[in-house]
Structure formats: structure tokens, C-alpha cells
Write an enzyme that holds these catalytic residues in place. Structure first.
Site, PDB file in Angstrom:
ATOM      1  N   ASN A  30     -39.176   1.552  55.661  1.00 33.45           N
ATOM      2  CA  ASN A  30     -38.303   1.809  54.405  1.00 33.45           C
ATOM      3  C   ASN A  30     -37.425   2.817  54.689  1.00 33.45           C
ATOM      4  O   ASN A  30     -38.005   4.127  54.738  1.00 33.45           O
ATOM      5  CB  ASN A  30     -39.346   2.060  53.225  1.00 33.45           C
TER       6      ASN A  30
ATOM      7  N   GLU B 170     -40.591   6.090  44.101  1.00 33.79           N
ATOM      8  CA  GLU B 170     -39.513   6.808  43.637  1.00 33.79           C
ATOM      9  C   GLU B 170     -38.529   6.375  42.710  1.00 33.79           C
ATOM     10  O   GLU B 170     -38.044   6.717  41.858  1.00 33.79           O
ATOM     11  CB  GLU B 170     -38.649   7.413  45.192  1.00 33.79           C
TER      12      GLU B 170
ATOM     13  N   GLU C 112     -49.791   3.351  47.978  1.00 35.84           N
ATOM     14  CA  GLU C 112     -49.200   4.498  48.394  1.00 35.84           C
ATOM     15  C   GLU C 112     -49.448   5.566  47.650  1.00 35.84           C
ATOM     16  O   GLU C 112     -48.818   5.894  46.649  1.00 35.84           O
ATOM     17  CB  GLU C 112     -47.596   4.444  48.540  1.00 35.84           C
TER      18      GLU C 112
ATOM     19  N   GLY D 188     -44.146  11.339  52.290  1.00 39.17           N
ATOM     20  CA  GLY D 188     -43.149  12.261  52.668  1.00 39.17           C
ATOM     21  C   GLY D 188     -43.632  13.764  52.774  1.00 39.17           C
ATOM     22  O   GLY D 188     -42.818  14.645  52.957  1.00 39.17           O
TER      23      GLY D 188
ATOM     24  N   SER E 265     -46.848   8.976  54.773  1.00 38.08           N
ATOM     25  CA  SER E 265     -47.044   9.778  55.942  1.00 38.08           C
ATOM     26  C   SER E 265     -47.786   9.076  57.064  1.00 38.08           C
ATOM     27  O   SER E 265     -48.394   9.732  57.841  1.00 38.08           O
ATOM     28  CB  SER E 265     -47.744  11.074  55.679  1.00 38.08           C
TER      29      SER E 265
HETATM   30  P1  PGA Z   1     -43.312   8.291  54.318  1.00 35.02           P
HETATM   31  O1  PGA Z   1     -42.781   7.275  53.169  1.00 35.02           O
HETATM   32  O2  PGA Z   1     -43.807   7.465  55.535  1.00 35.02           O
HETATM   33  O3  PGA Z   1     -41.897   9.059  54.580  1.00 35.02           O
HETATM   34  O4  PGA Z   1     -44.453   9.030  53.716  1.00 35.02           O
HETATM   35  C1  PGA Z   1     -43.477   6.251  52.779  1.00 35.02           C
HETATM   36  C2  PGA Z   1     -42.871   5.602  51.547  1.00 35.02           C
HETATM   37  O5  PGA Z   1     -42.418   6.094  50.555  1.00 35.02           O
HETATM   38  O6  PGA Z   1     -43.044   4.352  51.622  1.00 35.02           O
END
Ligand code: PGA
Length: 250
Positions: free
Chosen positions: A11, A97, A165, A171, A210
Site C-alpha cells: 500500500n 487511515e 492491522e 508506521g 510495520s
Molecule cells: P506500515 O503500513 O507497513 O507502514 O506500518 C501498513 C498499512 O498501513 O497498511
């Protein structure tokens, strides 16, 4: 017992430019070399059509969202049929998000999932608890309620995928413990089988938050972790290829 191929879906969020499509070509080349894994990249809408030409048929190109309606007065939105026409093969819906910044409710996510599946896009529905909810011991209840509210009644002809998630792991460099991931994915599997019967055993459940080359193998070894939804580490071939290779090993 169902054998589920691992899926590694990237993503890109609001990142990437035409120059970065070289990464898509490199990721596609790596996917071609790695058997037994499905790979997808979801760039911003503006790059989808160009990314499709760079991906050849080695990886799927997808979108990060779609509108629930097919067309109409929805300024700034993109429908599932439009994505399909641009060459997308999948759509992510209900990312935390979007749930947070666009106030997307379970009901809205469910309508988007139904629209995406209806357009024959493989559809990744995201769920996950906040840190406060986990600390209050409510993680399983929150995710169970998101599943009940966000998943469509039937999966239709396209493939439904669920991504777990935990919001606090996105992140941040933090990942949930092996036990917590195993526990959550087991619960999600039980719910999917309860809702969809035998087909629920075939639905892939991705872990996200992450995920990187250094922790992917450990996550993929967990029962009912059928792949990963990868944000930051999907932006370059260098970062995502080790994750794809880990998925190929198991
Ligand atoms: P990340 O994001 O791997 O940067 O933690 C995952 C996501 O939001 O799908």
C-alpha cells in the site's frame, strides 16, 4: 484444511511518482522469480494505469479505496468500475487511515466492499483496534464487531481478503507479539467460517503494521497469517523483495 497461497500486498498510500514505477517493474521481476506467492501493489489512483503496464502479469495492481456507488455526483471519488477499467485487479477498503480521516463507518466500508467485489475486484477489507482499545482488553471485541459490520454477506465471484492491522503498529515500527497475532487471526478465522462456511476457510487473512524483511518470516510462520499488507516497506523493491521471498519460503 485449506491451503492458502500467501499474498503480499503493498500500500503506497500518498507516495510515489512516475519515476517510482521502475520499482514496480523490479518488484514484478522478483515476483516472477518467487513461486507460490501472490504480489500486489496499490499505488495512488493517478499511477494505476501506468503501473499496470509495468507490472505485466506478474503482480496485480490495485487501488487504496473506491466509492460505493457506480457513478454520480461524488466529487473527487473513483468507482470500482473505473478502477477495473484502469486495469486494477484489487481494491483495499476500510483502511484505518480512511476510517479515521474520512470518518468511514463499518456500514460505509461494507458498501465499498460490496461494490468492489461486484466489479470483480479482489477486495481487501481492513480491520484493527487502537492502542487504547487493546490496553482496555477490547481488541478482540472491536475487531469482531468491525468484521460483523464491514464484511459483505456474500463474497460473490471475486476474492475477499481480510487484513488485520492493529492501528498502533502502523508506521510505528512496532508489531504485535506472535501470541497476539495468532490469537487475533484465529478469532478472525472462526468468524469467517461462521459467516461463510467452507468458503471462510479459503479467505486469506493478512497481517499489517510495520511488516518488514526482518520480521516477515516470523509473522508468516503463524497459523492463519496468509500474507501481509505492507506500507512503508512496499515503496522500494529493495524493501519489499525480502518480504516476498519470506512468503515464498512459507
Ligand atoms: P506500515 O503500513 O507497513 O507502514 O506500518 C501498513 C498499512 O498501513 O497498511
Amino acid at each position: 484444511m485449506h491451503v492458502r497461497r500467501k499474498l503480499v500486498a503493498g500500500n503506497w498510500k500518498m507516495n510515489g511518482s512516475v519515476a517510482d514505477l521502475a520499482e514496480v517493474a523490479e518488484i514484478a521481476a522478483a515476483a516472477r522469480r518467487t513461486s507460490g506467492v501472490d504480489v500486489a501493489i496499490c499505488p495512488p489512483f493517478t499511477l494505476i494505469a501506468a503501473a499496470v503496464t509495468r507490472a505485466a502479469s506478474d503482480i496485480s495492481i490495485g487501488a487504496q479505496d473506491c466509492h460505493a456507488e457506480a457513478s454520480g455526483a461524488y466529487t473527487g471519488s473513483i468507482s470500482a468500475a473505473m478502477l477495473k477499467e484502469a486495469g486494477a485487479r484489487l481494491a483495499i477498503v476500510g483502511h484505518s487511515e480512511r476510517r479515521a480521516e474520512w470518518c468511514e463507518t463499518d456500514e460505509k466500508v461494507r458498501a465499498k466492499a460490496a461494490a468492489a467485489l461486484g466489479a470483480r475486484l479482489q477486495t481487501i477489507v481492513c480491520v484493527g483496534e487502537s492502542e487504547a482499545e487493546r490496553e482496555a482488553g477490547r481488541a478482540n471485541d472491536v475487531v469482531a464487531s468491525q468484521l460483523a459490520g464491514s464484511l459483505p454477506d456474500i463474497t460473490g465471484e471475486a476474492e475477499l481478503v481480510v487484513a488485520y492491522e492493529p492501528i498502533w503498529a502502523i508506521g510505528t515500527g512496532r508489531t504485535a507479539t506472535t501470541e497476539d497475532v495468532a490469537d487475533m487471526h484465529r478469532m478472525i478465522r472462526q468468524r469467517l467460517v461462521a459467516s461463510f462456511g467452507d468458503a471462510g476457510g479459503r479467505i486469506r487473512i493478512l497481517y499489517g503494521g510495520s511488516v518488514k524483511g526482518s520480521n516477515a518470516a516470523e509473522l508468516f510462520a503463524i497459523e492463519d497469517v496468509d500474507g501481509a499488507l505492507v506500507g512503508g516497506a512496499s515503496l522500494t523493491a529493495e524493501a519489499i523483495v525480502p518480504i516476498i521471498e519470506a512468503a515464498g519460503r512459507g
